[in-house]
Scaffold this motif. Sequence first.
Motif, mmCIF file in Angstrom:
data_model
loop_
_atom_site.group_PDB
_atom_site.id
_atom_site.type_symbol
_atom_site.label_atom_id
_atom_site.label_comp_id
_atom_site.label_asym_id
_atom_site.label_seq_id
_atom_site.Cartn_x
_atom_site.Cartn_y
_atom_site.Cartn_z
ATOM 1 N N VAL A 87 -40.926 28.757 10.473
ATOM 2 C CA VAL A 87 -40.187 29.700 11.215
ATOM 3 C C VAL A 87 -38.825 29.966 10.729
ATOM 4 O O VAL A 87 -37.757 30.362 11.567
ATOM 5 C CB VAL A 87 -40.137 29.005 12.758
ATOM 6 C CG1 VAL A 87 -41.478 29.084 13.289
ATOM 7 C CG2 VAL A 87 -39.609 27.451 12.454
ATOM 8 N N TYR A 88 -38.634 30.195 9.322
ATOM 9 C CA TYR A 88 -37.495 30.572 8.801
ATOM 10 C C TYR A 88 -36.710 31.769 9.086
ATOM 11 O O TYR A 88 -35.708 31.907 9.380
ATOM 12 C CB TYR A 88 -37.530 30.537 6.997
ATOM 13 C CG TYR A 88 -38.422 31.706 6.677
ATOM 14 C CD1 TYR A 88 -38.035 32.937 6.582
ATOM 15 C CD2 TYR A 88 -39.791 31.674 6.412
ATOM 16 C CE1 TYR A 88 -38.543 34.072 6.084
ATOM 17 C CE2 TYR A 88 -40.694 32.577 6.339
ATOM 18 C CZ TYR A 88 -40.273 33.899 5.936
ATOM 19 O OH TYR A 88 -40.946 34.906 5.866
ATOM 20 N N ASP A 89 -37.495 32.752 9.715
ATOM 21 C CA ASP A 89 -36.776 34.111 9.976
ATOM 22 C C ASP A 89 -36.508 33.911 11.396
ATOM 23 O O ASP A 89 -36.112 34.873 11.837
ATOM 24 C CB ASP A 89 -37.903 35.126 10.032
ATOM 25 C CG ASP A 89 -39.432 34.845 10.583
ATOM 26 O OD1 ASP A 89 -39.555 33.641 11.068
ATOM 27 O OD2 ASP A 89 -40.095 35.725 10.726
ATOM 28 N N LYS A 90 -36.773 32.793 12.307
ATOM 29 C CA LYS A 90 -36.465 32.619 13.662
ATOM 30 C C LYS A 90 -35.672 31.414 14.056
ATOM 31 O O LYS A 90 -35.114 31.456 15.053
ATOM 32 C CB LYS A 90 -37.590 32.409 14.392
ATOM 33 C CG LYS A 90 -38.698 33.523 14.491
ATOM 34 C CD LYS A 90 -39.994 33.234 15.246
ATOM 35 C CE LYS A 90 -41.136 34.257 15.389
ATOM 36 N NZ LYS A 90 -41.759 34.368 13.716
ATOM 37 N N THR A 91 -35.057 30.746 12.851
ATOM 38 C CA THR A 91 -34.371 29.699 12.971
ATOM 39 C C THR A 91 -33.023 29.620 11.926
ATOM 40 O O THR A 91 -33.184 30.578 10.833
ATOM 41 C CB THR A 91 -35.040 28.278 13.014
ATOM 42 O OG1 THR A 91 -35.675 28.320 11.594
ATOM 43 C CG2 THR A 91 -36.109 28.210 13.875
ATOM 44 N N ASN A 92 -31.865 28.858 12.247
ATOM 45 C CA ASN A 92 -31.080 28.699 11.075
ATOM 46 C C ASN A 92 -31.412 27.375 10.360
ATOM 47 O O ASN A 92 -32.635 26.621 10.790
ATOM 48 C CB ASN A 92 -29.811 28.660 11.728
ATOM 49 C CG ASN A 92 -28.671 28.858 10.794
ATOM 50 O OD1 ASN A 92 -28.506 28.453 9.788
ATOM 51 N ND2 ASN A 92 -27.481 29.498 11.298
ATOM 52 N N TYR A 93 -30.596 26.994 9.097
ATOM 53 C CA TYR A 93 -31.085 25.996 8.482
ATOM 54 C C TYR A 93 -31.144 24.658 9.171
ATOM 55 O O TYR A 93 -31.397 23.533 8.467
ATOM 56 C CB TYR A 93 -30.265 25.881 7.125
ATOM 57 C CG TYR A 93 -28.910 25.912 7.100
ATOM 58 C CD1 TYR A 93 -28.298 24.745 7.323
ATOM 59 C CD2 TYR A 93 -28.050 27.016 7.245
ATOM 60 C CE1 TYR A 93 -26.797 24.644 7.642
ATOM 61 C CE2 TYR A 93 -26.765 26.908 7.307
ATOM 62 C CZ TYR A 93 -26.078 25.597 7.607
ATOM 63 O OH TYR A 93 -24.820 25.524 7.546
ATOM 64 N N ILE A 94 -30.441 24.438 10.267
ATOM 65 C CA ILE A 94 -30.514 23.295 10.981
ATOM 66 C C ILE A 94 -32.085 22.848 11.345
ATOM 67 O O ILE A 94 -32.363 21.497 11.167
ATOM 68 C CB ILE A 94 -29.751 23.296 12.464
ATOM 69 C CG1 ILE A 94 -29.798 21.880 13.066
ATOM 70 C CG2 ILE A 94 -30.424 24.312 13.416
ATOM 71 C CD1 ILE A 94 -28.622 21.701 14.183
#
Length: 242
Positions: A87-94
């Motif tokens: 879900v890289y496109d919906k989240t930050n790197y946290i």
Amino acid sequence: MLFCEIMKAIILNSGMGTRLGDLTANNPKSLVHLNEDETICSRAISILSQFDIDEFVITTGYLNNVLKVYLLENFPNLNFQFVHNSVYDKTNYIKSIDLIDEMNDDIILLHGDLVFTKETAEKVFNSDKSSVVIDTTIEIPKDDFKAKVVNNRVKYIGVDYFEGDAVACQPFYKLNNPDWKVWKERINEFCKNGNLNVYAENALNELFDEGFNICALDLEGELCMEVDTKEDLNKIKEILGY
């Protein structure tokens, strides 16, 4: 002299790099070329592999297989673990950090779009305390990371502008294992509570408020710079003489 303690390196590579336009149409951001033979990623891995790192943990997202194939083909003798954030496109790197398994080693943590020198890496590796890179000799950036530092202790890290004790900061950390575990646990709490679109440093700032300590490691002009835009890329090429 290079630091000898064996540790793991975590390199965050889940982002899409949209600000680089056509340069990331078919490649992850870290595979943007600095010159004909060197990418941001290959430069970083080549430098870091000169130190005693027994495993490179690479978080992936956008075009993850492109990055995996590149690293395995170009660095066949290194030990990689790939952690994919679907879900890289919906989240930050946290979220990408939250997906990393528990580790019992000291950690080097950095963003995959950082360009730096071996001298910068050596300063980070040789820090005996948990530290993050700052630079008191350069202008405080408007949109990039800044740190508030008091008595060489970091009290806040963020991209929002603030005055006072603010200095330029880059996401390049040396974390002793107990400190890494404390931060990782707070990151996990953030993600469980649905705070997925904030920086991992938001969790770190909560810890700072509770007395958690990370030292400020001043590079004093040694190169360490993120490549977010084509302007950044051109500046880096000029600095490196490319």
